[in-house]
Design an enzyme around this catalytic site. Sequence first.
Site, mmCIF file in Angstrom:
data_model
loop_
_atom_site.group_PDB
_atom_site.id
_atom_site.type_symbol
_atom_site.label_atom_id
_atom_site.label_comp_id
_atom_site.label_asym_id
_atom_site.label_seq_id
_atom_site.Cartn_x
_atom_site.Cartn_y
_atom_site.Cartn_z
ATOM 1 N N HIS A 261 0.819 -1.215 0.000
ATOM 2 C CA HIS A 261 0.000 0.000 0.000
ATOM 3 C C HIS A 261 0.854 1.266 0.000
ATOM 4 C CE1 HIS A 261 0.569 -0.183 4.471
ATOM 5 N NE2 HIS A 261 0.536 1.135 4.347
ATOM 6 N N ASP A 296 0.164 -7.681 1.489
ATOM 7 C CA ASP A 296 0.546 -6.271 1.564
ATOM 8 C C ASP A 296 2.057 -6.099 1.596
ATOM 9 O OD1 ASP A 296 0.073 -3.542 1.602
ATOM 10 O OD2 ASP A 296 0.009 -3.422 3.785
ATOM 11 N N SER A 377 4.739 2.611 7.918
ATOM 12 C CA SER A 377 4.439 1.430 7.106
ATOM 13 C C SER A 377 5.653 1.037 6.273
ATOM 14 C CB SER A 377 3.255 1.707 6.186
ATOM 15 O OG SER A 377 2.084 1.930 6.930
#
Length: 516
Positions: A261, A296, A377
């Site tokens: 993402h 992911d 992230s």
Amino acid sequence: MEDLTGVPGSAGRGEDPDRPLREPAPIDRPRVDDDVAARFSRPTGVTGGFAPGRPSSGAAGSGAGSGPEVPTKAAAHRVEDPVLAQAFGPTPGAGRGIERHPSWQDEVASPPPPQPDPWRDPNAPVGFGAPAVQEERDPAPVDLTRTDIAPAPRLTLSEALFQRRLSRQALAGAAALVAVVALVGGAIGAVVADSARVLTTSTVRIADAPDTVAGPGNTVGEVARRVQPAVVNIQVSSPSARGEGSGIVIDPQGYIVTNNHVVTMDGATDRADIDVVFSDGSRAPAEMVGRDPATDLAVLKVEGVENLTVAALGDSDSVEVGEQVIAIGSPLGLVRTVTEGIVSATQRPIALGESTSDGDVVIDAIQTDAAINPGNSGGPLIDGTGAVIGINTSIFTQSGGSIGLGFAIPVNDVRDIATSLMTEGAVQHATIGVNARKADNGSVEGAEIVNVRDGSAAQEGGLREGDVVTKVGDRPVRSSDELVVAVRRAGADDDVPVEVVRNGSRVELTVRPVLG
């Protein structure tokens, strides 16, 4: 007959001496009530009027007889105005009072002709009388106890000093008071000055801390210094959007692992310009090697960069709850940010998508309370030895910031998926071909099969719609998300025992997952 010529007031009035005189009419005074007398009579010791300077009249009802008029200073200095005397004085020859002698009560006398009154004659000449208020040369002493007297005006400084409005004694007292105040102020200033001199010094020595401090070292700082060179900041831009995140170098040839993402900006773009900023500030463009939306994860590669620091990957299966961990990344664009926490839970199935099929974005996460925010992230979660045990990927929050619920992809899964992406550019996961949903009716908890695909491994293994899967291999299943990660962990092309609840009974089945 009695001779009345000696009666006062009878001579010259034309009375008949042979005419008998009548007795005076009796004086009938009404009785004065004691309460009324107490309210309206004069106070004790007062014999005259209340107005200053008025003579005592000895009026009836006061209990005092008539007495001689006592002249006051105001009366002594008062000058009678002839104009006012003519206007308001008694008529000449009429006497001073209004009483009549008893001998006159039967007398019919014609009133004297009226005298011309200049106050009522519009044709009378204009004249000036004496002033209504006379200047008092000797004023009466002032009663200082009275509150209705206005205070005397205060003197200004110039009046007191230069116009001699104060006596010499008063000026001397004021000068003495000023001198006393000056002496007291000087003494206080001297004390304060002495105190300031005591608190200050010209020889100042500030002690520096020694090079080595006794006691335990900065473990977190030492670990962070070793790992930070392997952590990078990833900046992604497209014509319509811009984002950033973190990543770690996993191969000296320039391979970098991060979140899917991050490079797709939460799915906003498939292709974008990607730049990697290293810990020393150098920058290099990166190319997409491969990505796995189901977990992911994504792998990038930079070219022409030498002497890269590679992160050491640990073993996520050996991670224990309560173990101290450190998160490194670029939250909100703040590069090289280090936060500390512990492992809150392991094998925590977290769905990053909204569907319930086994193709969803689901991770078997490590939960931590280390502060993780947007920008962390793709950054590493490391243990106390500096080994990477996970890739930070998501948080649970109601405010948009960290509330101590962060989740990382276990590094063992990251190693397998990154290896497949670097060698083949793609990755496949084990699946049994079912859609499921969470089942919890109070007596049984698991993943209820919603539908079974035709020709799938689940159909071949005997799974039916309505079955509730409670166990896959040795791992209990409590939800549809946990069913997904349990099948992935079991792997493909191997028979796996599956326990289900069917019509209230437990049934043991054998299913062989396949790559999908």
